[in-house]
Design an enzyme around this catalytic site. Structure first.
Site, PDB file in Angstrom:
ATOM      1  N   GLU A  12      24.342   4.315  -7.891  1.00  0.00           N
ATOM      2  CA  GLU A  12      25.736   4.430  -8.288  1.00  0.00           C
ATOM      3  C   GLU A  12      25.985   5.791  -8.942  1.00  0.00           C
ATOM      4  O   GLU A  12      25.524   6.014 -10.067  1.00  0.00           O
ATOM      5  CB  GLU A  12      26.093   3.364  -9.336  1.00  0.00           C
ATOM      6  CG  GLU A  12      25.918   1.926  -8.925  1.00  0.00           C
ATOM      7  CD  GLU A  12      26.284   1.010 -10.085  1.00  0.00           C
ATOM      8  OE1 GLU A  12      27.417   0.497 -10.090  1.00  0.00           O
ATOM      9  OE2 GLU A  12      25.454   0.824 -10.995  1.00  0.00           O
ATOM     10  N   GLY A  69      35.907   5.804  -9.467  1.00  0.00           N
ATOM     11  CA  GLY A  69      37.145   5.545 -10.190  1.00  0.00           C
ATOM     12  C   GLY A  69      38.285   6.424  -9.717  1.00  0.00           C
ATOM     13  O   GLY A  69      38.073   7.445  -9.052  1.00  0.00           O
ATOM     14  N   HIS A 101      23.690  -3.049 -12.923  1.00  0.00           N
ATOM     15  CA  HIS A 101      24.958  -2.442 -12.517  1.00  0.00           C
ATOM     16  C   HIS A 101      25.516  -1.644 -13.697  1.00  0.00           C
ATOM     17  O   HIS A 101      25.309  -1.997 -14.857  1.00  0.00           O
ATOM     18  CB  HIS A 101      25.934  -3.536 -12.092  1.00  0.00           C
ATOM     19  CG  HIS A 101      27.182  -3.035 -11.461  1.00  0.00           C
ATOM     20  ND1 HIS A 101      28.246  -2.547 -12.193  1.00  0.00           N
ATOM     21  CD2 HIS A 101      27.547  -2.925 -10.151  1.00  0.00           C
ATOM     22  CE1 HIS A 101      29.209  -2.180 -11.375  1.00  0.00           C
ATOM     23  NE2 HIS A 101      28.816  -2.397 -10.133  1.00  0.00           N
TER      24      HIS A 101
END
Length: 278
Positions: free
Chosen positions: A194, A200, A115
């Site tokens: 990702e 964000g 991650h």
């Protein structure tokens, strides 16, 4: 097969400590999540979709204990150590680290590896040591993946490029895949993409053509591994992601991004229903 993954990060931290946990007292938090989701997931065909929930280590036993008979929920952990215990070998001298053996013994089905937050942590440690080799993190993650698979754990391997890496995304993602999966039994791996540059507040989310492009690249590079969207499967992108043939599922984290921000089981089920269309 579709895959719906849930990364619960540190959502167990209560609001009064700066976290987002309004769901339950810390001791009851994992049970509340499993019990609040498993009945609603029973309507889906387990031959067509799997549901894995990655818990912080302190909650794995409570989560596993909350599973009902024939529960569709599978329990996972958030990464693990690159070395493992062995009969006649290291018996567990791994202070602060979680070897694959204990993850398996605690009832984990799989683990999340690579991650972006884990990559950032490893990069920060290496930077303090003066290491500038960009492949070093991928080599460490490769060891973690091998340790997990050797212990029978399924792996969700995360890859992604930062904003400063976007122009050379093929090189960056290719290295993450080639090194991270070197010598690995790929049948035990699902890839999560990702787009770090788009995740964000205030950032522009990756659009459908971009996600399609990356998913095709990953499948070609890996020989057809399943690819899920790791930038966040949410209510507002579920239908778009469901329309991408190359995407095989998603990674859910927060379910609410304004007001009482946090993870809520009923909203998790709504996102899944919107994505699967059932």
């Amino acid at each position: 097969m579709k895959h719906i993954f849930l990364n619960l990060k540190r959502f167990d931290v209560p609001v009064e400590y700066g976290g987002v946990n309004r769901l339950a007292p810390v001791a009851d938090w994992a049970r509340a999540i499993v019990e609040g989701t498993q009945e609603g997931l029973k309507k889906y065909d387990p031959a067509k979709v799997e549901f894995v929930q990655y818990f912080p280590e302190a909650h794995i036993l409570n989560a596993a204990a909350a599973l009902c008979e024939a529960s569709p929920v599978k329990i996972g952990c958030q990464s693990l150590y690159r070395a493992d215990t062995a009969v006649g070998g290291n018996f567990g001298a791994f202070t602060t680290n979680r070897p694959a053996s204990i993850a398996s013994a605690m009832g984990c089905y799989g683990t999340l590896i690579g991650h972006c937050e884990e990559r950032n942590d490893k990069n920060g440690i290496l930077a303090e040591a003066g290491v500038t080799d960009t492949a070093a993190v991928n080599r460490l993650l490769n060891q973690e993946i091998k340790a997990a698979i050797a212990r029978g754990l399924k792996v969700l391997y995360c890859i992604g490029e930062k904003s400063e890496e976007q122009e050379r995304w093929q090189e960056v993602l290719g290295e993450q895949l080639d090194i991270g999966l070197d010598g690995v039994d790929k049948s035990q791996v699902v890839i999560a993409y990702e787009p770090i540059w788009s995740i964000g507040p205030g950032k522009t989310p990756a659009d459908k053509p971009y996600i399609e492009k990356i998913a095709r690249f990953v499948k070609e590079r890996t020989g057809g591994l399943d690819v899920v969207y790791g930038g966040g499967l949410k209510s507002d992108n579920a239908e778009m992601l469901a329309s991408i043939a190359e995407i095989d599922g998603g990674l859910i984290a927060l379910t609410r991004f304004s007001g009482e921000i946090g993870f809520y089981p009923e909203e998790y089920l709504e996102i899944i229903q919107k994505y699967l269309g059932e």
